[in-house]
Design an enzyme around this catalytic site. Structure first.
Site, PDB file in Angstrom:
ATOM      1  N   GLU A 152       0.844  -1.203   0.000  1.00 14.27           N
ATOM      2  CA  GLU A 152       0.000   0.000   0.000  1.00 14.27           C
ATOM      3  C   GLU A 152       0.873   1.245   0.000  1.00 14.27           C
ATOM      4  OE1 GLU A 152      -0.451   2.235   2.647  1.00 14.27           O
ATOM      5  OE2 GLU A 152       0.812   1.228   4.127  1.00 14.27           O
ATOM      6  N   PHE A 153       0.358   2.292  -0.658  1.00 12.61           N
ATOM      7  CA  PHE A 153       1.098   3.562  -0.705  1.00 12.61           C
ATOM      8  C   PHE A 153       0.193   4.694  -0.207  1.00 12.61           C
ATOM      9  CE2 PHE A 153       2.821   0.816  -4.100  1.00 12.61           C
ATOM     10  CZ  PHE A 153       4.121   0.689  -3.633  1.00 12.61           C
ATOM     11  N   GLU A 156      -1.402   8.953   5.440  1.00 15.18           N
ATOM     12  CA  GLU A 156      -2.422   9.339   6.404  1.00 15.18           C
ATOM     13  C   GLU A 156      -2.901  10.749   6.083  1.00 15.18           C
ATOM     14  OE1 GLU A 156      -1.687   8.499  10.485  1.00 15.18           O
ATOM     15  OE2 GLU A 156      -0.636   6.648   9.986  1.00 15.18           O
ATOM     16  N   LYS A 205       8.074  -1.543  -1.835  1.00 13.87           N
ATOM     17  CA  LYS A 205       7.453  -0.827  -0.711  1.00 13.87           C
ATOM     18  C   LYS A 205       8.520  -0.186   0.189  1.00 13.87           C
ATOM     19  CE  LYS A 205       4.889   0.612   2.488  1.00 13.87           C
ATOM     20  NZ  LYS A 205       3.803   1.547   2.429  1.00 13.87           N
ATOM     21  N   PHE A 250       8.384  16.601  -0.571  1.00 11.82           N
ATOM     22  CA  PHE A 250       9.274  15.994   0.433  1.00 11.82           C
ATOM     23  C   PHE A 250      10.610  16.714   0.544  1.00 11.82           C
ATOM     24  CE2 PHE A 250       7.341  12.392   2.579  1.00 11.82           C
ATOM     25  CZ  PHE A 250       6.100  12.440   1.975  1.00 11.82           C
ATOM     26  N   ALA A 253      12.131  21.214   4.918  1.00 14.16           N
ATOM     27  CA  ALA A 253      13.001  20.991   6.083  1.00 14.16           C
ATOM     28  C   ALA A 253      12.194  21.200   7.356  1.00 14.16           C
ATOM     29  CB  ALA A 253      14.164  21.976   6.032  1.00 14.16           C
ATOM     30  N   CYS A 261       5.416   4.765   9.616  1.00  9.28           N
ATOM     31  CA  CYS A 261       5.927   4.106   8.404  1.00  9.28           C
ATOM     32  C   CYS A 261       7.365   4.468   8.068  1.00  9.28           C
ATOM     33  CB  CYS A 261       5.026   4.430   7.242  1.00  9.28           C
ATOM     34  SG  CYS A 261       3.310   4.048   7.579  1.00  9.28           S
TER      35      CYS A 261
END
Ligand code: UGA
Length: 427
Positions: A152-153, A156, A205, A250, A253, A261
Site C-alpha cells: 500500500e502507498f 495518512e 514498498k 518531500f 526541512a 511508516c
C-alpha cells in the site's frame, strides 16, 4: 468479488472500505472485539478524512460488514487481504508475528475452493515465501491458494483519495491466475499496474518509503548547512525542486519525519540489507540525521532559555503531520518529553489530538489558550490553521513574543516586522 480483510487497523479499514465502495462484498475482521463492535456501529477509531462516510454508506448498503469470526470471513471469501501490523523490533527488524499468525489462521480456515492471499502489510523481503510455507506445512495443497504481494502507498490524511487515485498499483505474484484476478479487482481505478514477482513487490514498498525519508533527511542536512552559512533553505528547496528530475515534494526541512511508516521502514530496510551482508551507509545516515533534527531544534530553545525553571512553552501541533491524529513516532512527543525533563512547563494544542501523548503536558482546547502566558511557542506540525494566526493577538496573549518554527510555517521577515523573535529551521 468476495473479499475479507484480516486486520481492521489503518490500512485494513481504508482498503476494505474503498473496495466495498467500488462494488465488492467485503468483510473486515479483527481480533479486538471492542473495535469490531464500534466499527459495526460506523464508529471509526481514528481520524481520516472521508473514511467514516464511506464506511457508513457501505455498511448501510450491505457491501461492508465487520466480524471477529475470522474463520467464517475466510470461508466466505475468494480473496483474503492481510493488513496486520509489522512494528519495529528493538534492533530495527520488522516484527512478522502478526503476519505469521494470520497465515496460520488462513490455513485453518481454508476448507474448499481456491483462495488468493494478498499481503498489504509492509513485510521483510521473502515474507511471501514464508506464508506459502506455513500454508503448505498446514496441509493446504499448492493448487488451493496463491500468495500475492500488493503493497500500500496510502498517506495518512489523504488515504481514501490515495487509494481511489493511486500513482501506481504493484502486484507481486507467482502465477497468472492470481495476477489476473487482482488486476480485475483494481480495473475500475484505471491505474498504472506494475506486475512483478513477490520479492520485488515487497522491496518496492521499502524502497519507496526509504526514498521519501532520504529526501527529508537530505533537505534537513542542507537546512543545517544553510543555517551556518546564512542562506534560507526554503528558497533553495523551491528552486531546486523546480527541476522536474528532483521535484518539490518531500523537500520541506523541519524537525524530521515521524509516523508509523517512514522511521520503521528505513530501519527495516537497513536490517534486510545487513542480514544480506551489505552495510547500507546512506540509509543509516538518513536515520541518524532524522534522529538529530529534533535535538538541534531543542538546542535553539535551550540556548534562548538557559534557565528553564518557571518558563512556559506552548507546543503547537502534536500529530506527526497535519490531517491526522496519529502521534506515533511524532517529533513532538520527543520534544515535549525533553522540555518537561529540562524543567519547562508545557502547554499543547493540536486540532486533532485531544489527549496529550506525554504525561505532564497540559492540553489546551484552542490555539490562544495554549499560547496564553507562554515565554515561547514551538510549532511542530504545520496545521493550516496556524498559518492564519492573528499575530497582534498572539503577541498580546503570550508573555514573550518568541517563536520556534519547527516546520518553517511563517515568513521570517513578517515575523520580525511584527515584533517576534523568530527561529526557523535552516533559515
Ligand atoms: C508514508 C508514505 O508517504 C506513504 O506513501 C506510505 O504508504 C505510508 O508511509 C505507509 O507506508 O503506510 P505517512 O506515514 O502517512 O505516509 O506520512 P508522510 O506523508 O510520508 O510523512 C511522513 C513524515 O515526513 C511526516 O512526519 C512529515 O511531517 C515528514 N515530512 C514529509 C517532512 O518532514 N518533510 C517533507 O517534505 C515531507
Amino acid at each position: 468479488m468476495r473479499i475479507c480483510v484480516l486486520g481492521s487497523g489503518y490500512v485494513g479499514l481504508v482498503t476494505g472500505a474503498c473496495l466495498a465502495n467500488m462494488g465488492n462484498h467485503v468483510i473486515c475482521t479483527d481480533k479486538d472485539a471492542v473495535k469490531i463492535g464500534k466499527l459495526t456501529a460506523g464508529d471509526v477509531p481514528f481520524y481520516e478524512p472521508g473514511l467514516q462516510e464511506i464506511i457508513k454508506f457501505n455498511l448501510k448498503n450491505g457491501r461492508l460488514s465487520f466480524t471477529g469470526d475470522l474463520k467464517k470471513a475466510i470461508e466466505l471469501s475468494d480473496i483474503i487481504f492481510v493488513a496486520v501490523g509489522t512494528p519495529s523490533k528493538k534492533d530495527g527488524a520488522a516484527q512478522i508475528a502478526h503476519v505469521v499468525s494470520a497465515a496460520k489462521d488462513i490455513a485453518v480456515a481454508i476448507k474448499k475452493g481456491y483462495k488468493i492471499i494478498v499481503n498489504k502489510s509492509t513485510v521483510p523481503v521473502g515474507m511471501g515465501d514464508i506464508v506459502t510455507k506455513i500454508l503448505k506445512k498446514n496441509g493446504i495443497s499448492r493448487d488451493k491458494f496463491s500468495v500475492v504481494s500488493n503493497p500500500e502507498f496510502l498517506s495518512e490524511g489523504t488515504a481514501v483519495s490515495d487509494f481511489m487515485s493511486p500513482d501506481r498499483i504493484v502486484i507481486g505474484a507467482s502465477d497468472n491466475r492470481a495476477f489476473n484476478t487482482i488486476t480485475e479487482l483494481y480495473r475500475p481505478l484505471n491505474a498504472h499496474i506494475i506486475f512483478t514477482d513477490i520479492k520485488t513487490a515487497e522491496t518496492i514498498k521499502y524502497v519507496s518509503n526509504s526514498f521519501l525519508a532520504t529526501k527529508v533527511s537530505f533537505i534537513n542536512e542542507i537546512a543545517n548547512i544553510c543555517e551556518q552559512i546564512g542562506v534560507d533553505v526554503t528558497t533553495v528547496a523551491s528552486a531546486v525542486g523546480l527541476d522536474r528530475r528532483i521535484g518539490r515534494k518531500f523537500l520541506n526541512a523541519g524537525v524530521g519525519y515521524g509516523g508509523s511508516c517512514l522511521p520503521k521502514d528505513v530501519l527495516a530496510l537497513i536490517d534486510v540489507s545487513q542480514k544480506a551482508g551489505y552495510v547500507p551507509r546512506l540509509l543509516k545516515a538518513v536515520d541518524e540525521i532524522n534522529g538529530k533534527q529534533i535535538d538541534l531544534f531543542l538546542e535553539k530553545i535551550k540556548k534562548s532559555f538557559p534557565k528553564p525553571s518557571g518558563k512556559k512553552i506552548a507546543v503547537m501541533g502534536v500529530s506527526f503531520k497535519p490531517g491526522t491524529d496519529d502521534t506515533r513516532s511524532a517529533p513532538s512527543v520527543r520534544l515535549i518529553k525533553k522540555l518537561l525533563s529540562l524543567g519547562f512547563s508545557v502547554q499543547v494544542f493540536d486540532p486533532a489530538v485531544k489527549n496529550s501523548p506525554v504525561r505532564g503536558a497540559v492540553v489546551c482546547k484552542d490555539i490562544y489558550s495554549a499560547l496564553k502566558g507562554c515565554d515561547a511557542a514551538a510549532f511542530v506540525t504545520e496545521w493550516p490553521q496556524f498559518k492564519q494566526l492573528n499575530f497582534e493577538l498572539v503577541k498580546k496573549t503570550m508573555k514573550k513574543p518568541v517563536i520556534f518554527d519547527g516546520r518553517n510555517i511563517f515568513d521570517p521577515k513578517i515575523m520580525k516586522e511584527s515584533g517576534f523573535k523568530y527561529f526557523g529551521v535552516g533559515r
